[in-house]
Design an enzyme around this catalytic site. Structure first.
Site, PDB file in Angstrom:
ATOM      1  N   GLY A  13     -12.178   2.091 -32.360  1.00  0.00           N
ATOM      2  CA  GLY A  13     -11.035   2.098 -33.275  1.00  0.00           C
ATOM      3  C   GLY A  13     -10.551   0.669 -33.440  1.00  0.00           C
ATOM      4  O   GLY A  13     -11.236  -0.294 -33.045  1.00  0.00           O
ATOM      5  N   SER A  41      -8.913   7.502 -33.936  1.00  0.00           N
ATOM      6  CA  SER A  41      -7.632   7.876 -34.551  1.00  0.00           C
ATOM      7  C   SER A  41      -7.271   6.878 -35.639  1.00  0.00           C
ATOM      8  O   SER A  41      -6.597   7.212 -36.608  1.00  0.00           O
ATOM      9  CB  SER A  41      -6.516   7.882 -33.505  1.00  0.00           C
ATOM     10  OG  SER A  41      -6.749   8.892 -32.569  1.00  0.00           O
ATOM     11  N   TRP A  44      -7.995   7.861 -39.060  1.00  0.00           N
ATOM     12  CA  TRP A  44      -7.157   8.926 -39.600  1.00  0.00           C
ATOM     13  C   TRP A  44      -5.718   8.484 -39.867  1.00  0.00           C
ATOM     14  O   TRP A  44      -4.901   9.275 -40.328  1.00  0.00           O
ATOM     15  CB  TRP A  44      -7.149  10.115 -38.623  1.00  0.00           C
ATOM     16  CG  TRP A  44      -8.454  10.833 -38.580  1.00  0.00           C
ATOM     17  CD1 TRP A  44      -9.681  10.340 -38.900  1.00  0.00           C
ATOM     18  CD2 TRP A  44      -8.666  12.197 -38.182  1.00  0.00           C
ATOM     19  NE1 TRP A  44     -10.646  11.302 -38.713  1.00  0.00           N
ATOM     20  CE2 TRP A  44     -10.054  12.450 -38.272  1.00  0.00           C
ATOM     21  CE3 TRP A  44      -7.826  13.213 -37.740  1.00  0.00           C
ATOM     22  CZ2 TRP A  44     -10.608  13.682 -37.959  1.00  0.00           C
ATOM     23  CZ3 TRP A  44      -8.381  14.434 -37.423  1.00  0.00           C
ATOM     24  CH2 TRP A  44      -9.757  14.671 -37.537  1.00  0.00           C
ATOM     25  N   GLY A  47      -0.137   6.083 -42.236  1.00  0.00           N
ATOM     26  CA  GLY A  47       1.011   5.212 -42.504  1.00  0.00           C
ATOM     27  C   GLY A  47       0.592   3.774 -42.744  1.00  0.00           C
ATOM     28  O   GLY A  47       0.603   3.272 -43.870  1.00  0.00           O
ATOM     29  N   ARG A 276      11.508  10.390 -34.551  1.00  0.00           N
ATOM     30  CA  ARG A 276      10.482  11.427 -34.648  1.00  0.00           C
ATOM     31  C   ARG A 276      10.686  12.568 -33.651  1.00  0.00           C
ATOM     32  O   ARG A 276      10.425  13.731 -33.958  1.00  0.00           O
ATOM     33  CB  ARG A 276       9.124  10.759 -34.412  1.00  0.00           C
ATOM     34  CG  ARG A 276       7.978  11.602 -34.824  1.00  0.00           C
ATOM     35  CD  ARG A 276       6.695  10.827 -34.745  1.00  0.00           C
ATOM     36  NE  ARG A 276       6.467  10.042 -35.945  1.00  0.00           N
ATOM     37  CZ  ARG A 276       5.365   9.342 -36.170  1.00  0.00           C
ATOM     38  NH1 ARG A 276       4.410   9.313 -35.267  1.00  0.00           N
ATOM     39  NH2 ARG A 276       5.215   8.670 -37.285  1.00  0.00           N
ATOM     40  N   SER A 375       2.019   1.647 -33.550  1.00  0.00           N
ATOM     41  CA  SER A 375       0.876   1.781 -32.649  1.00  0.00           C
ATOM     42  C   SER A 375      -0.302   0.914 -33.069  1.00  0.00           C
ATOM     43  O   SER A 375      -0.913   0.253 -32.221  1.00  0.00           O
ATOM     44  CB  SER A 375       0.445   3.243 -32.561  1.00  0.00           C
ATOM     45  OG  SER A 375       0.526   3.846 -33.811  1.00  0.00           O
ATOM     46  N   LEU A 376      -0.643   0.890 -34.353  1.00  0.00           N
ATOM     47  CA  LEU A 376      -1.772   0.033 -34.754  1.00  0.00           C
ATOM     48  C   LEU A 376      -1.420  -1.422 -34.454  1.00  0.00           C
ATOM     49  O   LEU A 376      -2.278  -2.222 -34.071  1.00  0.00           O
ATOM     50  CB  LEU A 376      -2.101   0.219 -36.240  1.00  0.00           C
ATOM     51  CG  LEU A 376      -2.622   1.606 -36.656  1.00  0.00           C
ATOM     52  CD1 LEU A 376      -3.027   1.601 -38.130  1.00  0.00           C
ATOM     53  CD2 LEU A 376      -3.817   2.053 -35.824  1.00  0.00           C
TER      54      LEU A 376
HETATM   55  C1  SIN Z   1       2.517   8.848 -40.304  1.00  0.00           C
HETATM   56  O1  SIN Z   1       1.929   8.340 -41.249  1.00  0.00           O
HETATM   57  O2  SIN Z   1       3.422   9.661 -40.418  1.00  0.00           O
HETATM   58  C2  SIN Z   1       2.070   8.507 -38.920  1.00  0.00           C
HETATM   59  C3  SIN Z   1       2.371   7.115 -38.621  1.00  0.00           C
HETATM   60  C4  SIN Z   1       2.359   6.918 -37.144  1.00  0.00           C
HETATM   61  O3  SIN Z   1       2.171   7.859 -36.387  1.00  0.00           O
HETATM   62  O4  SIN Z   1       2.606   5.776 -36.722  1.00  0.00           O
END
Ligand code: SIN
Length: 514
Positions: A13, A41, A44, A47, A276, A375-376
């Site tokens: 990834g 991940s 996928w 965001g 969230r 996270s990315l």
């Molecule tokens: C999303 O696009 O809702 C997920 C983004 C994320 O989990 O950082």
């Protein structure tokens, strides 16, 4: 010869590929369980990457939002280091070909996600960031002379040398046994553990294997109880569940019950854009009460759906839903593991020559509840840390002696399904002591039947840490302890502690977070 052993990166990834690229000129062997990037991940991700790129934004504001979403557990020093690099990391990805959206003047087109006070998500064609990032990274890796890639090469564990350091990884020898791939250092970048849950947005096979491998070598696992549930997985009975990105709520889509009534304004002042964990619990409660939960994007996105959110649109149509005309049925799904292998500011675990980056690691940046699209970003920064640190390691002098390489134990499909259902029910959005104890009994039972399976050990680390945290904080909601403790403490646990902590044994240590 030993001096020429490569850095072995496990996982393809964003974290693994970025670590491999940044480790130049050291030779890197990148092992991918399937085709490069295909089952990550990252691919996928809908965001994008959070970064303070807008004129009205700053690393300070980004840090403040990260801290306030994190349930009192964010390591502010680490998070500050990460967000300070965010804009540069996004530009570095753009430089290798990721087509982040910019307007006609060349300014960033940034989207808004929950709990961000600014639009700061660098995106690609609405919900296509993951695909575009993986494609650009795969192309960059194929141009990188220092990286050798081995595809369809699943790793089955780590190998400890006689001195306790990590000597390399274990792969199939092609005739039913295992062989060692020796390494100058190993960088784990295998992603999360959503696949331990019956309802998840993670690609298949993400069962927390790296946690079990590292813990067996003696590594400390941090904050394992904090599993983030995404509130708007599309509820059309698919496994894994497709995601309806939070950016839809950023565009103004509403959460409604089966009667079309919005429920978030009564729950939180930020309504659909609340942190969230809060939105996930509200959705969970509506479903449990039989009121249902739907994402209504008809007004906010409507006819622009196919062009602006092509991935979500296709997933909806596949489930027989036209989101231009109908609200989308949604449910919370295991999405991201905030906990993981405890690492320091060099990406190093507490086992020599073993590094972890991205979701399988825990820096403390996300605390108890990750801010969307951080996270990315964390993957990129931790990958850079680890790549730099392995460059400073002295090469091992010789191949360490190591014990016989066992063939790993596996769960059969029926027991894996049962484990996943139990994790969703008993260690899901809501937990309590009775349920977590029942879950640990089931894990014991399966372990007696199958042996020390990676998925069982990862599940045990989560369940034991969740049982031990007798408070509610961020994504960890204990119905029997609904308040947060006065002091926010991060948890740390080892595998021997998890194995004896089961109802009455040694408790995981909780150390005060800074
Ligand atoms: C999303 O696009 O809702 C997920 C983004 C994320 O989990 O950082």
């Amino acid at each position: 010869m030993a001096g020429r052993w490569p850095v072995v990166v496990v996982g393809s990834g964003i974290a693994g590929m970025w670590a491999a690229l940044q480790a130049a000129p050291l030779p890197v062997l990148l092992l991918s369980a399937g085709r490069m990037g295909q089952y990550s991940s990252t691919r996928w991700a809908q965001g994008g990457i959070a970064a303070p790129l807008a004129d009205d934004d700053s690393p300070r504001l980004h840090l403040e939002d990260t801290i306030s979403a994190g349930g009192g557990l964010v390591d502010a020093e680490v998070a500050g280091r990460v967000v300070a690099l965010a804009a540069d990391e996004v530009r570095a990805l753009e430089a290798i070909g990721v087509p982040f959206e910019r307007d006609a003047n060349g300014d960033w087109t940034l989207s808004l996600e929950a709990a961000h006070r600014r639009s700061r998500i660098a995106q690609v064609r609405g919900d296509q960031a993951g695909h575009a990032i993986v494609d650009a990274l795969v192309a960059a890796i194929s141009r990188a002379e220092h990286v050798t890639v081995r595809e369809n090469c699943p790793v089955h564990g780590l190998v400890a040398g006689a001195n306790g350091e990590c000597a390399g990884v274990k792969v199939s020898d092609g005739s039913g046994g295992m062989r060692l791939v020796p390494a100058r250092a190993v960088i784990l970048a295998t992603g999360g553990l959503g696949g331990l849950y019956a309802v998840t947005t993670n690609p298949p096979g993400h069962l927390g294997q790296a946690l079990a491998w590292a813990a067996r070598l003696g590594a400390t696992i941090r904050d394992a109880e904090f599993v983030q549930f995404h509130p708007t997985a599309i509820d059309i009975g698919l496994d894994p569940a497709p995601l309806a990105t939070e950016a839809l709520r950023g565009e103004g889509a509403h959460l409604v019950d089966r009667h079309g009534r919005r429920f978030m304004p009564a729950v939180h002042p930020d309504a659909e854009l609340a942190p969230r964990d809060i939105v996930a619990r509200a959705v969970f409660a509506r479903i449990r009460n039989g009121e249902g939960a739907y994402l209504d994007a008809r007004e906010a996105v409507g006819s622009e759906f196919p062009a602006r959110f092509p991935g979500v649109f296709a997933a909806c149509l596949n489930g027989g839903i036209d989101p231009r005309e109908q609200p989308i049925p949604v449910a919370p799904a295991a999405h991201y593991h905030m906990g993981g292998i405890a690492i320091d500011g060099n990406g190093a675990s507490d086992v020599g020559r073993l590094y972890a980056v991205g979701e399988c690691a825990c820096t403390g940046m996300h605390g108890a509840n990750r801010l969307a699209s951080n996270s990315l970003l964390e993957c990129l920064v931790t990958a850079r840390w680890a790549a730099r640190a392995v460059g400073e390691l002295k090469a091992p002098k010789r191949l360490q002696s190591y014990s016989r390489l066992d063939v790993p134990a596996l769960l059969d499909e029926r027991d894996l399904d049962a484990l996943r259902r139990a994790m969703s029910k008993l260690a899901g959005v809501e937990r309590d002591e009775a349920g977590l104890s029942e879950l640990l009994d089931l894990i014991d039972h399966f372990e007696e039947r199958h042996g020390a399976v990676d998925a069982l050990e990862a599940a045990r680390l989560v369940a034991t840490s969740a049982l031990s945290r007798t408070e509610s904080r961020g994504a960890h909601w204990r119905s029997d302890f609904p308040r947060a403790a006065p002091l926010a403490e991060s948890s740390r646990i080892t595998l021997p502690q998890a194995s004896t902590a089961n109802r009455g044994g040694t408790k995981p240590k909780q150390g005060v977070d800074q």
